[in-house]
Design an enzyme around this catalytic site. Structure first.
Site, short mmCIF file in Angstrom:
data_model
loop_
_atom_site.label_atom_id
_atom_site.label_comp_id
_atom_site.label_asym_id
_atom_site.label_seq_id
_atom_site.Cartn_x
_atom_site.Cartn_y
_atom_site.Cartn_z
N ARG A 1 0.83 -1.22 0.00
CA ARG A 1 0.00 0.00 0.00
C ARG A 1 0.86 1.27 0.00
O ARG A 1 0.56 2.24 0.68
CB ARG A 1 -0.96 0.00 1.20
CG ARG A 1 -1.92 -1.18 1.21
CD ARG A 1 -2.84 -1.18 -0.01
NE ARG A 1 -3.70 -2.35 -0.01
CZ ARG A 1 -3.44 -3.49 -0.66
NH1 ARG A 1 -2.34 -3.59 -1.40
NH2 ARG A 1 -4.27 -4.51 -0.61
N SER B 1 -11.35 -1.23 2.83
CA SER B 1 -10.65 -1.64 4.05
C SER B 1 -10.17 -0.41 4.81
O SER B 1 -9.47 0.43 4.26
CB SER B 1 -9.46 -2.54 3.70
OG SER B 1 -9.89 -3.73 3.08
N GLU C 1 -5.76 2.90 6.73
CA GLU C 1 -5.49 2.89 5.30
C GLU C 1 -6.27 3.99 4.57
O GLU C 1 -5.77 4.57 3.61
CB GLU C 1 -5.85 1.53 4.70
CG GLU C 1 -5.54 1.40 3.21
CD GLU C 1 -5.72 -0.02 2.69
OE1 GLU C 1 -6.28 -0.18 1.60
OE2 GLU C 1 -5.30 -0.96 3.39
#
Length: 314
Positions: free
Chosen positions: A180, A230, A300
């Site tokens: 990520r 998420s 995130e």
């Protein structure tokens, strides 16, 4: 800040059909979370050239702006954003050259996977169902089902506003890919397009894999409710959703924000949630998981406050 220059410039770009502009518009209309207060300007450039011209105008007028794709992992402040929110979703051209597909940053990542399949190309099956744009996927090194952007991206083009230059970033090393993460999180450049190297495959087999992934998403993820995907990154050695579920937080809510009963890694807007509801719930989840398991969950999703800053609290 030169508002006269800004307004005249926006009118010129609109008259040339290079952009569309809305004033004093709720950001909740553009974010997958369906949360967000008013924004001074919401602008959609229709090409990469239009995006660059728009950024040049913003710089010349000294007007604050932010660039977004599909805003599928963004939590906007309840107070909105005092500036111009530029969405790239009208920038969606693509070309196919043998085993390579090149796509504008604003193209849907799912749509890119579909087009690759139609041309008999495999490698982007994991992208099918990911709600973000190509630019957002590159920025985050998005991934699912064992695949990620870093597996196939061979280069990306970007615009450097500070130097007023278009640049090319090549290979995984230059992109500084990690989980990520990409170089775009630090270099302040704006992604214009990406080139993906794929392999020839039977379209029927590729389509079958994509349908399998989508079936899994629909079964396991709360796609029927607004969310930003998420909420937390995967901690080393654990799964965020499992930790949250084991902490007894499935279905726990703050105001209109709730930990999904289908997948605890998601927070859903089930009853007119505010950004404050979501941030309070995130904080409660982090504290509870840490107290029970000693694991810190790193957020995130990106939280944008009124000043346009990615912050812990909006």
């Amino acid at each position: 800040m030169n508002l006269t220059l800004l307004k005249n410039g926006l009118n010129d770009l609109c008259n040339l059909n290079l952009i569309s502009v809305k004033e004093n518009t709720l950001l909740s209309e553009y974010a997958s979370f369906r949360i967000g207060g008013p924004c001074d300007y919401v602008i959609h450039p229709k090409s990469t050239d239009a995006l660059i011209a728009l950024i040049q105008l913003m710089k010349e007028a000294q007007y604050p702006y932010l660039i977004f794709g599909n805003a599928s992992n963004i939590l906007f402040s309840d107070k909105g954003y005092r500036g111009a929110a530029i969405f790239t979703t009208e920038m969606k051209n693509y070309t196919v050259k043998e085993n390579t597909i090149i796509a504008d940053a604003g193209m849907s990542f799912t749509a890119l996977a579909v087009q690759a399949c139609k041309f008999g190309l495999s490698g982007l099956e994991f992208a099918y169902g990911i709600p973000g744009s190509v630019g957002g996927a590159i920025y985050m090194n998005a991934g699912a089902y064992g695949g990620s952007v870093s597996d196939n991206l061979i280069s990306s083009t970007c615009y450097n506003p500070q130097k007023d230059q278009i640049c090319t970033v090549n290979g995984s090393d230059q992109h500084d890919f990690d989980y990520r993460h990409s170089c775009y999180m630090e270099n302040n450049c704006i992604i214009l397009s990406g080139s993906f190297a794929l392999s020839k495959a039977d379209p029927a087999e590729t389509e079958a894999k994509m349908k399998e992934h989508m079936h899994s998403r629909r079964t396991k993820q709360p796609l029927e409710l607004p969310s930003a995907g998420s909420v937390f990154k995967r901690p080393d050695g654990f799964f965020a959703g499992k930790l949250i579920e084991d902490a007894g937080l499935k279905g726990f809510s703050v105001g209109g924000a709730m930990v999904s009963t289908k997948h605890a890694g998601f927070i859903v807007n089930h009853a007119g949630a505010t950004a404050s509801d979501v941030l309070s719930l995130i904080e409660h989840i982090q504290k509870t998981v840490y107290s029970q398991f000693g694991v810190h969950l790193e957020r995130e999703i990106i939280c944008i406050n009124e000043a346009g800053t990615n912050v812990a609290h909006v």
